[in-house]
Design an enzyme around this catalytic site. Structure first.
Site, PDB file in Angstrom:
ATOM      1  N   ASN A  64     -22.288  95.334 -24.611  1.00 63.17           N
ATOM      2  CA  ASN A  64     -23.177  94.203 -24.854  1.00 63.17           C
ATOM      3  C   ASN A  64     -22.637  92.994 -24.097  1.00 63.17           C
ATOM      4  OD1 ASN A  64     -24.274  91.801 -26.532  1.00 63.17           O
ATOM      5  ND2 ASN A  64     -25.376  93.574 -27.304  1.00 63.17           N
ATOM      6  N   ALA A  65     -23.546  92.129 -23.643  1.00 58.84           N
ATOM      7  CA  ALA A  65     -23.134  90.922 -22.923  1.00 58.84           C
ATOM      8  C   ALA A  65     -22.210  90.070 -23.801  1.00 58.84           C
ATOM      9  CB  ALA A  65     -24.358  90.117 -22.510  1.00 58.84           C
ATOM     10  N   TYR A  67     -19.414  90.669 -25.557  1.00 53.17           N
ATOM     11  CA  TYR A  67     -18.539  91.851 -25.504  1.00 53.17           C
ATOM     12  C   TYR A  67     -18.158  92.502 -26.842  1.00 53.17           C
ATOM     13  CZ  TYR A  67     -17.799  90.916 -20.486  1.00 53.17           C
ATOM     14  OH  TYR A  67     -17.970  90.729 -19.142  1.00 53.17           O
ATOM     15  N   GLU A  74     -16.819 107.040 -29.738  1.00 49.97           N
ATOM     16  CA  GLU A  74     -16.364 107.760 -30.929  1.00 49.97           C
ATOM     17  C   GLU A  74     -17.013 107.202 -32.182  1.00 49.97           C
ATOM     18  OE1 GLU A  74     -14.633 106.515 -28.496  1.00 49.97           O
ATOM     19  OE2 GLU A  74     -12.690 107.491 -28.193  1.00 49.97           O
TER      20      GLU A  74
HETATM   21  N1  THU Z   1     -14.226 103.069 -24.945  1.00 49.16           N
HETATM   22  C1  THU Z   1     -14.709 104.084 -25.709  1.00 49.16           C
HETATM   23  O1  THU Z   1     -15.922 104.290 -25.818  1.00 49.16           O
HETATM   24  N2  THU Z   1     -13.801 104.866 -26.340  1.00 49.16           N
HETATM   25  C2  THU Z   1     -12.453 104.715 -26.269  1.00 49.16           C
HETATM   26  O2  THU Z   1     -11.725 105.431 -26.943  1.00 49.16           O
HETATM   27  C3  THU Z   1     -11.881 103.719 -25.382  1.00 49.16           C
HETATM   28  C4  THU Z   1     -12.816 102.760 -24.791  1.00 49.16           C
HETATM   29  C5  THU Z   1     -15.198 102.206 -24.262  1.00 49.16           C
HETATM   30  C6  THU Z   1     -15.261 100.798 -24.779  1.00 49.16           C
HETATM   31  C7  THU Z   1     -15.800 100.072 -23.567  1.00 49.16           C
HETATM   32  O3  THU Z   1     -17.208 100.203 -23.572  1.00 49.16           O
HETATM   33  C8  THU Z   1     -15.244 100.857 -22.385  1.00 49.16           C
HETATM   34  O4  THU Z   1     -14.855 102.111 -22.898  1.00 49.16           O
HETATM   35  C9  THU Z   1     -14.055 100.190 -21.705  1.00 49.16           C
HETATM   36  O5  THU Z   1     -13.064  99.896 -22.614  1.00 49.16           O
END
Ligand code: THU
Length: 153
Positions: A64-65, A67, A74
């Site tokens: 999202n803009a 953040y 997950e």
């Molecule tokens: N992100 C996940 O979806 N799962 C994780 O376990 C680590 C990070 C996402 C969050 C964000 O959208 C992007 O990866 C960069 O951090």
């Protein structure tokens, strides 16, 4: 003084060695990552879960803009089903390529732990890489020495 030793054992599989259901989840997690909404980080994460009833669900990161309003793959995936999760597979893609290995962030580990404890069933976690997949036996193993609902009693 005494010392506590916290140990986590992880099984490392070549992708070709994965049993049918693990292979299915491995592919489902990568497939889900392709539909992530990640215009800011461009880091596309997918998660796939095997529920107790044999159903497979998947989700991905939603940015999202503003953040902090975004959410990891997950948690997007775990918050939806009202059921115990047998296996959670996690995969990521960057620049259209499979990322070698992803391990979940701390906040997701905390949510994984709560799901595991809530249903009192170990959640196996499959960390999907390009050539290998790491199988962690439970969410607790990924977050040793944790804070949980038992601390609130
Ligand atoms: N992100 C996940 O979806 N799962 C994780 O376990 C680590 C990070 C996402 C969050 C964000 O959208 C992007 O990866 C960069 O951090």
């Amino acid at each position: 003084m005494k010392e506590l030793k916290l140990e986590t054992r992880v099984a490392v599989y070549a992708v070709g060695e994965l049993d049918n259901i693990y292979r299915q989840l491995y592919e489902a997690a990568f497939e889900a990552s392709k539909k992530a909404y990640a215009p800011y980080s461009k880091f596309h994460v997918g998660a796939a879960v095997l529920l107790e009833n044999g159903e497979i669900l998947s989700g991905n990161n939603q940015e999202n803009a503003a953040y902090p309003s975004g959410l990891c793959a997950e948690r997007t995936t775990l918050f939806y089903p009202d059921a115990a999760v047998q296996i959670l597979a996690i995969a990521a893609m960057k620049d259209g390529e499979r990322v070698d290995l992803i391990t979940p962030c701390g906040a997701c580990r905390q949510v994984m732990l709560e799901t595991e404890q809530r249903y009192n069933k170990p959640m196996k976690v499959l960390l999907c890489g390009k050539e290998e997949a790491y199988l962690v036996p439970s969410a607790t193993a990924l977050l040793p020495f944790c804070f949980s609902k038992s601390d609130l009693i």
